[in-house]
Design an enzyme around this catalytic site. Structure first.
Site, PDB file in Angstrom:
ATOM      1  N   GLU A 105      -3.773   7.327  -4.750  1.00 47.26           N
ATOM      2  CA  GLU A 105      -4.673   6.538  -5.798  1.00 47.26           C
ATOM      3  C   GLU A 105      -5.873   7.221  -5.504  1.00 47.26           C
ATOM      4  O   GLU A 105      -6.807   7.353  -4.500  1.00 47.26           O
ATOM      5  CB  GLU A 105      -4.481   5.026  -5.299  1.00 47.26           C
ATOM      6  CG  GLU A 105      -3.089   5.078  -5.921  1.00 47.26           C
ATOM      7  CD  GLU A 105      -3.618   3.077  -5.156  1.00 47.26           C
ATOM      8  OE1 GLU A 105      -4.156   2.124  -5.646  1.00 47.26           O
ATOM      9  OE2 GLU A 105      -2.095   2.145  -4.922  1.00 47.26           O
ATOM     10  N   HIS A 121      -1.671  -0.098  -9.813  1.00 45.40           N
ATOM     11  CA  HIS A 121      -2.539  -0.646  -8.923  1.00 45.40           C
ATOM     12  C   HIS A 121      -2.839  -1.895  -9.214  1.00 45.40           C
ATOM     13  O   HIS A 121      -3.591  -2.343  -9.403  1.00 45.40           O
ATOM     14  CB  HIS A 121      -3.045  -0.379  -7.998  1.00 45.40           C
ATOM     15  CG  HIS A 121      -3.602  -0.777  -6.857  1.00 45.40           C
ATOM     16  ND1 HIS A 121      -4.108  -0.388  -5.377  1.00 45.40           N
ATOM     17  CD2 HIS A 121      -3.717  -2.226  -6.816  1.00 45.40           C
ATOM     18  CE1 HIS A 121      -3.967  -1.388  -4.742  1.00 45.40           C
ATOM     19  NE2 HIS A 121      -3.885  -2.639  -4.690  1.00 45.40           N
ATOM     20  N   ARG A 125       0.967  -1.247  -0.319  1.00 45.89           N
ATOM     21  CA  ARG A 125       0.110   0.387  -0.224  1.00 45.89           C
ATOM     22  C   ARG A 125       1.019   1.561  -0.026  1.00 45.89           C
ATOM     23  O   ARG A 125       1.638   1.078   0.850  1.00 45.89           O
ATOM     24  CB  ARG A 125      -1.194  -0.094   1.714  1.00 45.89           C
ATOM     25  CG  ARG A 125      -2.134  -0.950   0.588  1.00 45.89           C
ATOM     26  CD  ARG A 125      -3.033  -0.389   0.319  1.00 45.89           C
ATOM     27  NE  ARG A 125      -4.295  -0.788   0.565  1.00 45.89           N
ATOM     28  CZ  ARG A 125      -4.714  -2.082  -0.346  1.00 45.89           C
ATOM     29  NH1 ARG A 125      -3.641  -3.161  -1.263  1.00 45.89           N
ATOM     30  NH2 ARG A 125      -5.362  -2.829  -0.691  1.00 45.89           N
TER      31      ARG A 125
HETATM   32  C1  DGY Z   1      -6.545  -5.618  -2.472  1.00 46.68           C
HETATM   33  O1  DGY Z   1      -7.301  -6.327  -3.233  1.00 46.68           O
HETATM   34  O2  DGY Z   1      -5.669  -5.730  -1.492  1.00 46.68           O
HETATM   35  C2  DGY Z   1      -5.135  -5.962  -3.560  1.00 46.68           C
HETATM   36  O3  DGY Z   1      -4.839  -4.666  -3.750  1.00 46.68           O
HETATM   37  C3  DGY Z   1      -6.318  -5.063  -5.268  1.00 46.68           C
HETATM   38  O4  DGY Z   1      -5.157  -5.569  -5.576  1.00 46.68           O
END
Ligand code: DGY
Length: 334
Positions: free
Chosen positions: A275, A296, A246
């Protein structure tokens, strides 16, 4: 579900067709066919009607929205592995169960982390652009052109040795990288032995000794800016940072500054602090081939997205059959 009123399930984004079809068969499913992200007002309105909310990482389901939800909302079945976009504590206070979709995107995410581990030192994006930007017009092979850095024999420091971190370690070992890791808990001796992994209880000490850092820990209040300006400065000037977890785990402004000042050699990022907005200074670094940026997309395979949908369905079904859903997310202990 014969003779039973089907739960009203509100799905915030377009999901793969087989998942949506099955949801329509099983539930009173409100789909989002055109995939336009739902506004806060739309989410708030849905949460006063729906029995189940199926959000994704693009929805911020915070305490205010949860507190305003109607009493019929029983389950937030997130279509995601990470759950930082849902205030799980607020949901628990309101008696709402929260679930996620772990495991099924582990391998795909680890593949992309490995791709970024390769991409930056081996100048993959830059090389691909040479051909496309010049429309195939290049001068041919040369002994000193497009030289990157070997990854075989280097040290990889993994932050967060959970499912995804371990899957990254397996791949990296096969590429000849020595595995180092920092985690809240040490992994089992068997896992450590099979990966020939070195554990560091001090993240600071690990950072100063590895060539590539891969961020694979969840986003929690405790990991916010874990890679702070101070910690980034501990990395070697020849080292790279890869983040597929993240954006908030890395202080992006500090990372940009470190790369600009030559304190870190570069970075591969699939996730960003704000984002879908990407810091223009990062874009500039990408144009200068100092970073490789992806939108992402680590878990973006059709297989993982269908499996994620399957998990959401199982969680909803299990809940309404009166059982504990398999992927229940509990509030963090203080
Ligand atoms: C999630 O599901 O946490 C992912 O980051 C999506 O790609």
């Amino acid at each position: 579900m014969p003779n039973k009123k089907k739960p009203l399930v509100y799905i915030t984004r377009k999901l793969p067709d087989p998942v949506e079809t099955r949801m329509r068969e099983l539930f009173e499913a409100e789909l989002n066919i055109d995939d336009a992200p739902r506004s806060r007002e739309e989410l708030a309105a849905a949460m006063t009607r729906a029995d189940v909310l199926v959000p994704t990482v693009t929805d911020r389901i915070d305490a205010e929205l949860i507190e305003a939800a109607g009493p019929q909302l029983k389950l937030i079945a997130s279509f995601s592995n990470g759950i930082d976009h849902v205030d799980v504590e607020a949901a628990a206070r309101k008696g709402i169960t929260v679930t996620n979709t772990p495991n099924v995107l582990t391998e795909d995410t680890a593949d992309m982390a490995m791709a970024l581990i390769l991409a930056v030192p081996r100048r993959l994006a830059e090389g691909a652009r040479v051909l496309t930007d010049r429309k195939g017009d290049w001068e041919g092979w040369s002994p000193t052109w497009m030289l990157g850095h070997r990854i075989w024999g280097k040290r990889l420091g993994i932050i967060g040795m959970g499912r995804i971190g371990t899957a990254v370690a397996r791949r990296a070992k096969a590429f000849g990288l020595a595995i180092h890791y920092h985690n809240r808990h040490r992994v089992s001796p068997q896992t450590e032995a099979s990966l020939e992994a070195t554990y560091w209880d001090s993240l600071d000490q690990m950072l100063a000794r590895v060539d590539i850092v891969s961020v694979n820990c969840p986003s929690t209040p405790a990991t916010y800016h874990l890679m702070s300006a101070r910690r980034l400065a501990l990395m070697q000037p020849t080292s790279y940072l890869v983040n597929t977890a993240r954006g908030g785990v890395v202080d992006e402004t500090a990372l940009i500054k470190c790369i600009r000042e030559g304190k870190i050699a570069g970075a591969g990022l699939d996730v960003f602090e704000n984002e879908p907005i990407v810091n223009p200074k990062l874009l500039k670094l990408a144009h200068e081939n100092k970073v490789v940026l992806l939108p992402h997309m680590s878990s973006a395979t059709i297989e993982s997205r269908i499996d994620m949908g399957e998990k959401v369905i199982i969680n909803i079904r299990t809940y309404f059959d009166g059982h504990r859903p398999p992927d229940r997310v509990l509030p963090r202990r203080a």
